[in-house]
Design a protein around this motif. Structure first.
Motif, PDB file in Angstrom:
ATOM      1  N   CYS A  61       8.977  17.192   3.439  1.00  0.00           N
ATOM      2  CA  CYS A  61       9.653  17.978   4.541  1.00  0.00           C
ATOM      3  C   CYS A  61      10.116  19.196   4.329  1.00  0.00           C
ATOM      4  CB  CYS A  61      10.730  17.193   5.165  1.00  0.00           C
ATOM      5  SG  CYS A  61       9.827  15.762   6.525  1.00  0.00           S
ATOM      6  N   VAL A  62       9.985  20.190   5.295  1.00  0.00           N
ATOM      7  CA  VAL A  62      10.704  21.545   5.302  1.00  0.00           C
ATOM      8  C   VAL A  62      12.509  21.100   5.200  1.00  0.00           C
ATOM      9  CG1 VAL A  62      11.306  23.804   6.216  1.00  0.00           C
ATOM     10  CG2 VAL A  62       8.939  22.735   6.110  1.00  0.00           C
ATOM     11  N   ASP A  63      12.884  21.571   4.312  1.00  0.00           N
ATOM     12  CA  ASP A  63      14.431  21.025   3.889  1.00  0.00           C
ATOM     13  C   ASP A  63      15.176  22.086   3.345  1.00  0.00           C
ATOM     14  OD1 ASP A  63      16.065  18.435   2.493  1.00  0.00           O
ATOM     15  OD2 ASP A  63      16.181  20.136   1.330  1.00  0.00           O
ATOM     16  N   VAL A  64      16.658  22.053   3.931  1.00  0.00           N
ATOM     17  CA  VAL A  64      17.465  23.271   3.188  1.00  0.00           C
ATOM     18  C   VAL A  64      18.103  22.758   2.011  1.00  0.00           C
ATOM     19  CG1 VAL A  64      19.432  24.625   3.898  1.00  0.00           C
ATOM     20  CG2 VAL A  64      18.015  23.982   5.721  1.00  0.00           C
ATOM     21  N   ASP A  65      18.031  23.387   0.963  1.00  0.00           N
ATOM     22  CA  ASP A  65      18.418  22.894  -0.369  1.00  0.00           C
ATOM     23  C   ASP A  65      20.075  22.594  -0.164  1.00  0.00           C
ATOM     24  OD1 ASP A  65      18.583  22.551  -3.095  1.00  0.00           O
ATOM     25  OD2 ASP A  65      19.018  24.681  -3.551  1.00  0.00           O
ATOM     26  N   GLY A  66      20.074  21.516  -0.741  1.00  0.00           N
ATOM     27  CA  GLY A  66      21.631  20.878  -0.876  1.00  0.00           C
ATOM     28  C   GLY A  66      22.253  20.814   0.408  1.00  0.00           C
ATOM     29  N   ALA A  67      21.370  20.672   1.718  1.00  0.00           N
ATOM     30  CA  ALA A  67      22.045  20.748   2.924  1.00  0.00           C
ATOM     31  C   ALA A  67      23.096  21.694   3.120  1.00  0.00           C
ATOM     32  CB  ALA A  67      22.928  19.330   3.294  1.00  0.00           C
ATOM     33  N   GLY A  68      22.828  23.200   2.496  1.00  0.00           N
ATOM     34  CA  GLY A  68      23.543  24.325   2.428  1.00  0.00           C
ATOM     35  C   GLY A  68      23.387  24.895   3.918  1.00  0.00           C
ATOM     36  N   SER A  69      24.532  25.537   4.379  1.00  0.00           N
ATOM     37  CA  SER A  69      24.716  26.290   5.530  1.00  0.00           C
ATOM     38  C   SER A  69      24.740  27.543   5.625  1.00  0.00           C
ATOM     39  CB  SER A  69      25.610  25.503   6.662  1.00  0.00           C
ATOM     40  OG  SER A  69      26.749  25.303   5.853  1.00  0.00           O
ATOM     41  N   THR A  70      25.095  28.383   4.341  1.00  0.00           N
ATOM     42  CA  THR A  70      25.339  29.575   4.264  1.00  0.00           C
ATOM     43  C   THR A  70      24.238  30.451   4.321  1.00  0.00           C
ATOM     44  OG1 THR A  70      25.005  29.495   1.648  1.00  0.00           O
ATOM     45  CG2 THR A  70      27.307  29.036   2.574  1.00  0.00           C
ATOM     46  N   ASN A  71      24.390  31.563   4.886  1.00  0.00           N
ATOM     47  CA  ASN A  71      23.205  32.604   4.870  1.00  0.00           C
ATOM     48  C   ASN A  71      22.411  32.876   3.508  1.00  0.00           C
ATOM     49  OD1 ASN A  71      23.655  33.138   7.572  1.00  0.00           O
ATOM     50  ND2 ASN A  71      24.862  34.770   7.483  1.00  0.00           N
ATOM     51  N   GLY A  72      21.147  32.657   3.672  1.00  0.00           N
ATOM     52  CA  GLY A  72      20.448  32.965   2.502  1.00  0.00           C
ATOM     53  C   GLY A  72      20.210  31.669   1.672  1.00  0.00           C
ATOM     54  N   ALA A  73      20.450  30.466   2.297  1.00  0.00           N
ATOM     55  CA  ALA A  73      20.247  29.060   1.581  1.00  0.00           C
ATOM     56  C   ALA A  73      18.758  28.988   1.738  1.00  0.00           C
ATOM     57  CB  ALA A  73      20.820  28.206   2.396  1.00  0.00           C
ATOM     58  N   LYS A  74      18.219  28.608   0.398  1.00  0.00           N
ATOM     59  CA  LYS A  74      16.840  28.357   0.044  1.00  0.00           C
ATOM     60  C   LYS A  74      16.372  27.260   0.987  1.00  0.00           C
ATOM     61  CE  LYS A  74      14.095  26.233  -3.744  1.00  0.00           C
ATOM     62  NZ  LYS A  74      14.183  25.606  -5.016  1.00  0.00           N
ATOM     63  N   VAL A  75      15.050  27.640   1.517  1.00  0.00           N
ATOM     64  CA  VAL A  75      14.301  26.530   2.018  1.00  0.00           C
ATOM     65  C   VAL A  75      13.267  26.074   1.185  1.00  0.00           C
ATOM     66  CG1 VAL A  75      12.839  26.032   4.138  1.00  0.00           C
ATOM     67  CG2 VAL A  75      14.804  27.816   4.305  1.00  0.00           C
ATOM     68  N   GLN A  76      12.956  24.602   1.091  1.00  0.00           N
ATOM     69  CA  GLN A  76      12.156  24.115   0.175  1.00  0.00           C
ATOM     70  C   GLN A  76      11.336  22.828   0.882  1.00  0.00           C
ATOM     71  OE1 GLN A  76      14.835  22.701  -2.886  1.00  0.00           O
ATOM     72  NE2 GLN A  76      15.708  21.348  -1.406  1.00  0.00           N
ATOM     73  N   LEU A  77      10.688  22.202   0.002  1.00  0.00           N
ATOM     74  CA  LEU A  77      10.102  20.968   0.199  1.00  0.00           C
ATOM     75  C   LEU A  77      10.985  19.755  -0.492  1.00  0.00           C
ATOM     76  CD1 LEU A  77       6.423  21.223  -0.697  1.00  0.00           C
ATOM     77  CD2 LEU A  77       7.195  21.236   1.431  1.00  0.00           C
ATOM     78  N   TRP A  78      11.033  18.697   0.319  1.00  0.00           N
ATOM     79  CA  TRP A  78      11.701  17.608  -0.364  1.00  0.00           C
ATOM     80  C   TRP A  78      11.315  16.595   0.630  1.00  0.00           C
ATOM     81  CZ3 TRP A  78      15.039  18.460  -4.480  1.00  0.00           C
ATOM     82  CH2 TRP A  78      15.614  17.432  -4.695  1.00  0.00           C
ATOM     83  N   ASP A  79      11.565  15.223   0.025  1.00  0.00           N
ATOM     84  CA  ASP A  79      11.276  14.015   0.460  1.00  0.00           C
ATOM     85  C   ASP A  79      11.831  13.801   1.947  1.00  0.00           C
ATOM     86  OD1 ASP A  79       9.773  13.010  -1.605  1.00  0.00           O
ATOM     87  OD2 ASP A  79      11.516  11.962  -2.632  1.00  0.00           O
ATOM     88  N   CYS A  80      11.046  13.665   2.942  1.00  0.00           N
ATOM     89  CA  CYS A  80      11.577  13.280   4.012  1.00  0.00           C
ATOM     90  C   CYS A  80      12.779  12.374   4.460  1.00  0.00           C
ATOM     91  CB  CYS A  80      10.358  13.113   5.244  1.00  0.00           C
ATOM     92  SG  CYS A  80       9.062  14.355   4.998  1.00  0.00           S
ATOM     93  N   ASN A  81      13.920  12.551   4.959  1.00  0.00           N
ATOM     94  CA  ASN A  81      14.990  11.814   4.991  1.00  0.00           C
ATOM     95  C   ASN A  81      15.745  12.025   6.391  1.00  0.00           C
ATOM     96  OD1 ASN A  81      16.438  14.130   5.044  1.00  0.00           O
ATOM     97  ND2 ASN A  81      16.675  13.900   2.616  1.00  0.00           N
ATOM     98  N   ASN A  82      15.154  12.702   7.305  1.00  0.00           N
ATOM     99  CA  ASN A  82      15.665  12.609   8.844  1.00  0.00           C
ATOM    100  C   ASN A  82      17.007  13.098   8.647  1.00  0.00           C
ATOM    101  OD1 ASN A  82      13.216  10.654   9.287  1.00  0.00           O
ATOM    102  ND2 ASN A  82      13.536  11.894  10.880  1.00  0.00           N
ATOM    103  N   GLN A  83      17.703  13.884   7.652  1.00  0.00           N
ATOM    104  CA  GLN A  83      18.864  14.261   7.653  1.00  0.00           C
ATOM    105  C   GLN A  83      19.093  15.670   8.494  1.00  0.00           C
ATOM    106  OE1 GLN A  83      21.764  12.739   6.845  1.00  0.00           O
ATOM    107  NE2 GLN A  83      20.958  11.008   5.643  1.00  0.00           N
ATOM    108  N   GLY A  84      20.280  16.212   8.887  1.00  0.00           N
ATOM    109  CA  GLY A  84      20.495  17.155   9.570  1.00  0.00           C
ATOM    110  C   GLY A  84      19.818  18.465   8.936  1.00  0.00           C
ATOM    111  N   ASN A  85      19.559  18.622   7.643  1.00  0.00           N
ATOM    112  CA  ASN A  85      19.177  19.685   7.047  1.00  0.00           C
ATOM    113  C   ASN A  85      17.465  19.504   7.053  1.00  0.00           C
ATOM    114  OD1 ASN A  85      19.074  17.393   5.091  1.00  0.00           O
ATOM    115  ND2 ASN A  85      18.842  19.134   3.412  1.00  0.00           N
ATOM    116  N   GLN A  86      16.933  18.745   7.617  1.00  0.00           N
ATOM    117  CA  GLN A  86      15.514  18.579   7.839  1.00  0.00           C
ATOM    118  C   GLN A  86      14.968  18.495   9.202  1.00  0.00           C
ATOM    119  OE1 GLN A  86      13.717  15.525   5.724  1.00  0.00           O
ATOM    120  NE2 GLN A  86      14.293  16.415   3.706  1.00  0.00           N
ATOM    121  N   ALA A  87      16.176  18.986  10.256  1.00  0.00           N
ATOM    122  CA  ALA A  87      16.036  18.552  11.652  1.00  0.00           C
ATOM    123  C   ALA A  87      16.157  19.993  12.235  1.00  0.00           C
ATOM    124  CB  ALA A  87      17.158  17.713  12.306  1.00  0.00           C
TER     125      ALA A  87
END
Length: 675
Positions: A560-586
């Motif tokens: 899934c398209v995922d925000v690295d480390g569930a980060g919320s700051t501007n510039g946080a990396k977007v990456q692939l990660w196992d799908c887990n339906n957490q907020g950083n993949q929603a």
């Protein structure tokens, strides 16, 4: 159970058997959702820290207990008076027992617990998991002496708290953090000490885990404590309350798969009624904590509350949403550039709570659709929790929401169709199957579908059209006087402990509910397991989907398209990660072609880049072309400004593969399933 199923089970269990309590078959005509068993609600009351920090003594606590009663808050459900950090200066007697300053606490801690109880309230107390408490590391109001933590004395301290008469204990993490202790192992030891203390004294002691969300306690807190902190403090000593504090901790507290059967996410004690918040902001604070099913532990000085604030805190409709007997947390089901809809499944049939949160600077008409709530598109009744106004609507309901404000609704409609999966060893004519794995301690009378002692039960082939969150109701029988537990694992992800309260007899069926993340398709597996103690008899599950954030899945990687480390700051990396339906993949798709996450962050071509290799990150939504995307029928996601495709860099398929812009070439690393 069919004779064939019985023979299959007998073959699986051709091992020496342990004696077991009698079991009962669930009536096959009983729907999974009937007889929903009430689970323990989140705690309500008051805690001392936000208003008094470490400057507390018996006089302060008594005045707050008196003010709580005078305001009529106990009748609305507020019961706990919790003494936070600062009550103890780290001294122990020769036997290692905690001692306190009797000038500050005349008669000792048992006396203040007795006073709280005399008001018809419950008493809470505080300690730290480490050797030294928070006041030692972060003196606030007054410094604390060393030794004000419970490390090395867990069993002794929990027993002493219980014998003093306390009903609640919050265990902080300052010492644990400073010493580098392992949170899960440490709180497991503390939980065992709490259970032993309660067994010794006969007084229940509710454990509040305060690890601040550092090591994801939502993944392991269930079964250890009744509640666990999901973030840092909502406010620090000396600060003035503001709505940003509320929104930050609300966002960090949303872990709907973790909250169920009496175990809850805790976004921290409230700041409603403290200086700095308007009446409207207090209402939004209450709306968000209620839709979260969060503990309603007030932090304001109760003796200074005005009548408007007291009335808001006592709003019966809002409190009922928070305290709902099904015990679930809301799921975000829609998000259009900061105009967000959260839905919470309530007890009964066809009942939902809905919070419409407008995080933008302009008033907006917001619409909640029955289909997003898992309801049939037929007429439903809608009630505004603050105005009391009731109306009916056919398929959706719209209301104007002021800027930076919210509306809380309850909706009563008709449940949409759901899929039922029965606990049988072979195929299921109602759409699914379950496989029973041999258990080491099952009795010969144990039915197919029982987890038993050391058993495992899998529901295979669970379907979800688009993936995302679903509500699963679990039919079971527990004829014991006390609760039983089993662990639930969905698609091999982290397991959670599910509690099954008594149903009254071994022939009476009940159900409890959980929220689970499902992958698109029909290959989902729910596994119930048990070890070392008897679980209930499980019979069937009913699965009802909820609309949620969009999962964006790579065709090549399956990740899934995922925000690295569930980060919320501007510039946080977007990456692939196992799908887990957490907020950083929603992700949510907006009318302005943006793809948003967390409500206010957009998928962004970094620095307006238009060349191959431009990093894809998240950034505050600003409406610019580098945040606009076209989702194509061919599976591509193209940047409107650049014309380039969202690309898994260098054909990567592993976790942490970065996402970039690249010339569209038709490769599988540039194709995505959105939904």
């Amino acid at each position: 159970m069919s004779r064939l199923s019985a023979l299959i089970l007998a073959g699986l269990l051709a091992v020496p058997l342990l004696a077991a309590p009698p079991r009962g078959e669930l009536p096959r005509t009983v729907a999974v959702t009937s007889n929903q068993v009430a689970v323990p609600p989140p705690a309500m009351g008051w805690a001392s820290w936000n208003s008094f920090a470490a400057n507390i003594n018996a006089g302060v606590i008594k005045r707050q207990a008196d003010a709580m009663v005078a305001a009529g808050l106990p009748a609305a459900g507020y019961k706990y008076v919790n003494i936070d950090e600062g009550w103890w200066q780290g001294t122990r007697d020769s036997g290692g027992n905690i001692t306190v300053d009797l000038n500050e606490w005349p008669g000792g801690m048992a006396a203040i617990a007795d006073y709280i109880h005399s008001k018809g309230l419950k008493a809470g107390i505080y300690t730290d998991a480490g050797r030294d408490g928070c006041g030692y590391y972060y003196p606030t109001g007054r410094p604390a002496a060393p030794g004000s933590g419970s490390e090395g004395h867990y069993a002794q301290d929990m027993l002493q708290f219980s014998r003093w008469g306390f009903d609640f204990v919050k265990v902080d993490w300052c010492g644990g953090s400073a010493e580098g202790l392992d949170p899960q192992a440490t709180y497991r030891s503390i939980s065992a000490a709490v259970a032993q203390a309660a067994a010794t004294t006969g007084r229940a002691l509710l454990l509040s885990i305060c690890e601040w969300g550092v090591k994801s306690p939502w993944d392991w807190g269930a079964g250890l404590g009744a509640m666990w902190r999901t973030s840092t403090d909502i406010i620090y000593w000396g600060q003035t309350a503001n709505q940003s504090m509320v929104l930050t901790n609300f966002d960090r507290g949303l872990h709907p798969a973790a909250q169920h059967t009496g175990y809850v996410n805790d976004p921290d004690m409230m700041i409603a009624g403290m200086p700095g918040l308007t009446a409207a902001q207090n209402r939004t604070h209450l709306n968000l904590w209620a839709i979260s099913g969060a503990p309603l532990l007030l932090g304001a000085d109760l003796s200074t509350l005005d009548a408007t604030t007291v009335a808001a805190l006592k709003n019966a409709d809002v409190v009922a949403v928070d305290q709902d007997a099904r015990g679930l947390q809301a799921v975000k089901v829609a998000d259009d550039a900061g105009k967000q809809t959260y839905a919470k499944v309530l007890s009964g049939s066809g009942r939902r709570a809905v919070a419409l949160l407008n995080r933008t600077g302009s008033a907006a008409t917001m619409t909640v659709r029955w289909a997003d709530l898992g309801l049939a598109t037929t007429s439903a009744s809608v009630r505004n929790a603050w105005t009391g106004q009731t109306s009916s609507a056919a398929t959706s309901y719209s209301v104007s929401v002021p800027a930076f404000d919210s509306v809380l609704l309850t909706v009563s409609g008709t449940e949409a169709a759901a899929a039922t999966y029965e606990a049988e060893a072979a195929g299921n004519t109602r759409g699914g199957s379950a496989a029973v794995v041999a258990c080491a301690g099952c009795s010969g009378g144990q039915k197919v579908g029982s987890v038993g002692n050391g058993g495992t039960l899998r529901f295979n082939g669970v379907a979800s059209a688009n993936g995302g969150y679903a509500v699963v109701s679990i039919a079971y029988v527990n004829g014991d006087a006390g609760g039983r537990t089993a662990t639930l694992q969905v698609n091999g992800r982290a397991a959670t402990v599910v509690a099954f309260p008594p149903t009254g007899s071994w022939t009476t069926a009940g159900s409890v509910s959980v929220v689970v993340p499902l992958n698109p398709g029909s290959s989902n597996t729910l596994t119930f397991a048990n070890s070392g103690a008897w679980a209930p008899d499980l019979d069937a599950i009913e699965v009802r989907g909820l609309s949620g954030g969009l999962g964006i899945v790579g065709a090549q990687s399956g990740r899934c398209v995922d925000v690295d480390g569930a980060g919320s700051t501007n510039g946080a990396k977007v990456q692939l990660w196992d799908c887990n339906n957490q907020g950083n993949q929603a992700w949510a798709s907006t009318s302005g072609k943006a793809l948003t996450v967390y409500g206010t962050k957009c998928l962004d071509a970094y620095n307006g880049g238009t060349t191959n290799g431009t990093a894809v990150v998240i950034w505050d939504c600003n409406g610019q072309a580098n945040q606009q995307w076209t989702v194509g029928s061919d599976g591509t996601i193209r940047g409107v400004q650049s014309g380039l495709c969202l690309d898994a860099y260098n054909n990567g398929t592993a976790n942490a593969t970065k996402l970039v812009l690249w010339a569209c070439g038709g490769g599988a690393n540039q194709r995505w399933t959105v939904g």
